[in-house]
Design an enzyme around this catalytic site. Structure first.
Site, mmCIF file in Angstrom:
data_model
loop_
_atom_site.group_PDB
_atom_site.id
_atom_site.type_symbol
_atom_site.label_atom_id
_atom_site.label_comp_id
_atom_site.label_asym_id
_atom_site.label_seq_id
_atom_site.Cartn_x
_atom_site.Cartn_y
_atom_site.Cartn_z
ATOM 1 N N THR A 156 0.840 -1.200 0.000
ATOM 2 C CA THR A 156 0.000 0.000 0.000
ATOM 3 C C THR A 156 0.873 1.246 0.000
ATOM 4 O O THR A 156 2.098 1.154 0.009
ATOM 5 C CB THR A 156 -0.932 -0.007 1.242
ATOM 6 O OG1 THR A 156 -1.887 1.027 1.120
ATOM 7 C CG2 THR A 156 -0.150 0.177 2.510
ATOM 8 N N VAL A 157 0.230 2.427 -0.025
ATOM 9 C CA VAL A 157 0.941 3.683 0.210
ATOM 10 C C VAL A 157 0.222 4.446 1.309
ATOM 11 O O VAL A 157 -1.003 4.405 1.408
ATOM 12 C CB VAL A 157 1.045 4.577 -1.043
ATOM 13 C CG1 VAL A 157 1.840 3.892 -2.141
ATOM 14 C CG2 VAL A 157 -0.322 5.019 -1.554
#
Length: 528
Positions: free
Chosen positions: A350-351
């Site tokens: 993810t970010v």
């Protein structure tokens, strides 16, 4: 304070505004939005959109997001649930009849309706000064004109090579000349640029209705998916109030289920019964207690947590003091607890983005396509890499996280916010699938128990007790490794470091901001 004789990162300091992301270009794009008069919401979404192009293994417009937003850093915090639902035809009985007892990671059934675009528009409606027409421009430019591949992204691209070779349209879009993208390579994605421009010009309807939605549905149905145009057109973002607990005099906030932030809060409630300051931050005792708290919290999550629109969740009982006391009383420093084996089905990428603007609006924001490179399915004509968040469902009738029509899967992504006396103090998040609640606890206790600054707290070596194995980063001391083995932990080193983190600390007395960003990723904190 860091020792300047050794390699490391300094904290970043500013008076006006601050952003921290996993890529320098995204941090810069967010700063430019802030300096143009944008809010924390505007900056976070500009950064997220750009990362959806330049960090394709972690995020994309074919994924989901969650966010916490506190206007002016005081008062009511708003939680945004931008996660997508299973198709209306996705019944557990259908999967079992087909002989499917677990959702494959790269099947069309792993693709839930992407929620990010609608969530971006909803957050901007409530807290933005700009629209998608302006904020998507850096992403459109990067996709159309090309972006340079950064080192950690190249590392993940290499590890995803076999997956991309076998995926639907992934080789065409993400393996230029049939090879992995390497550090310094320039990648262009004109189809994705055109899709982003349609969304910029016409808003979220351009994604959930019309030609773009038709392309996604057609791509998925050709592969055997159950998706329909109605599934896309009916998607909506949920706006709620966050869940919280108290740790060391700070209120710690998470998005409610189907996000797993409650897992982190249970861990804090358990650890609050211990005085971690008695132990060195890299000691056997500290790592053992963290592992035991995580094992208990993951067991709770497995037994009780799903989409609250489909499952009754007794949040009050789970977060009650008695629940934590009941479990922490069983923890011993000289041996492991005897607990059932828990094997969560997802450990994705993810970010995470955090922004504080000049008005002290605070945005804690996370966006993901689940596993690295998601489902490895890219829409035929529009270039959208689709998430595989649906692989997080169980195919087990009666389980709180069992797949069902229009149900949201139990997520892994969690933005966090810590407040003191009602004012935001620390906006932070830790990426990395199942590690996220553990990582957030690790970073927060580094700050609140051990007095580390935000960068030191992020840098400290990590471990994750996952599927009965304690996966430790290389920086964990050998004596700690041996001590954990002596307590009964099955210990292994981990090839890829655990997650990545960003954080901003707000000093209201001095009127300053302090930012940190994880060296495990390519990014940085920037402020002015």
């Amino acid at each position: 304070m860091r020792n300047f004789h050794f390699a490391g990162r300094s904290t970043v300091h500013a008076r006006n505004a601050m952003v921290a992301t996993s890529h320098p270009q995204a941090s810069l794009a967010a700063i430019e939005v802030l300096q143009a008069g944008g809010t924390a919401a505007d900056a976070a979404i500009a950064a997220s959109a750009l990362l959806a192009v330049i960090e394709p293994q972690s995020t994309g417009i074919g994924g989901d997001c969650f966010a916490l937003y506190q206007p002016k850093g005081t008062g009511k915090i708003v939680a945004y649930n931008g996660s997508g639902r299973a198709p209306a035809a996705a019944k557990a009985e259908w999967f079992l009849e087909q002989g499917i007892d677990a959702i494959p990671l790269t099947s069309p059934h792993s693709v839930t309706i992407p929620g990010a675009i609608d969530a971006w528009a909803t957050i901007l409606r409530d807290h933005g000064r700009f629209g998608l027409d302006k904020l998507l421009q850096p992403a459109i430019k990067a996709a159309a004109e090309g972006y340079v591949v950064a080192p950690r992204i190249a590392f993940d691209w290499k590890h995803g090579f076999e997956k991309l070779k076998k995926g639907a349209n992934t080789a065409r879009y993400l393996l230029p000349h049939g090879e992995i993208a390497k550090t310094g390579d320039v990648i262009t994605q004109p189809e994705l640029a055109a899709t982003l421009k349609l969304i910029a010009d016409n808003g979220p309807d351009a994604f959930y209705k019309g030609a773009v939605a038709e392309d996604m549905v057609e791509t998925l149905r050709k592969l055997g998916g159950l998706h329909t145009l109605e599934d896309f057109a009916e998607h909506s973002t949920e706006t709620t109030s966050p869940l919280g607990t108290i740790y060391k005099g700070f209120d710690v906030w998470q998005c409610p289920p189907n996000g797993p932030g409650i897992t982190m809060l249970v861990m804090l409630n358990i650890l609050s019964r211990f005085d971690l300051t008695k132990f060195d931050p890299l000691s056997v005792e500290r790592f053992h207690l963290e592992a035991e708290a995580s094992r208990i919290a993951f067991m709770m999550r497995e037994e009780h947590i799903g989409d609250p629109a489909h499952v009754d969740i007794d949040v009050v009982r789970i977060l009650a003091r008695e629940f934590g006391e009941e479990h922490c009383s069983k923890i011993a420093l000289d041996k492991m607890l005897d607990l059932p084996h828990v094997a969560p089905p997802m450990n994705p990428s993810t970010v995470y983005i955090t922004v504080v603007d000049e008005d002290r609006n605070v945005c804690s924001f996370i966006n993901s396509i689940a596993h690295s490179f998601g489902s490895a399915i890219i829409s035929d004509k529009t270039g959208i890499l689709l998430q595989n968040r649906g692989a997080g469902f169980r195919v087990q009738p009666g389980h709180p996280n069992c797949i069902a029509p229009k149900k949201r899967p139990l997520h892994t992504i969690i933005p966090a916010l810590a407040t003191e006396g009602g004012r935001a103090r620390m906006s932070f998040g830790v990426m990395g699938g199942q590690y996220q609640p553990v990582g957030q606890v690790h970073v927060l206790t580094n700050v609140l128990d051990y007095g580390m600054d935000i960068q030191e707290a992020i840098d400290l070596p990590r471990g994750l007790h996952y599927e009965s194995v304690y996966q430790l980063e290389d920086g964990v001391p050998a004596a700690t490794v041996e001590g954990l083995k002596a307590l009964g932990h099955q210990v292994t080193s981990v090839g890829t470091p655990h997650g990545g983190a960003q954080g901003i600390w707000i000093d209201w007395d001095k009127g300053t901001l302090t930012g940190g960003s994880d060296p495990r990723k390519d990014g940085c904190a920037l402020g002015y």
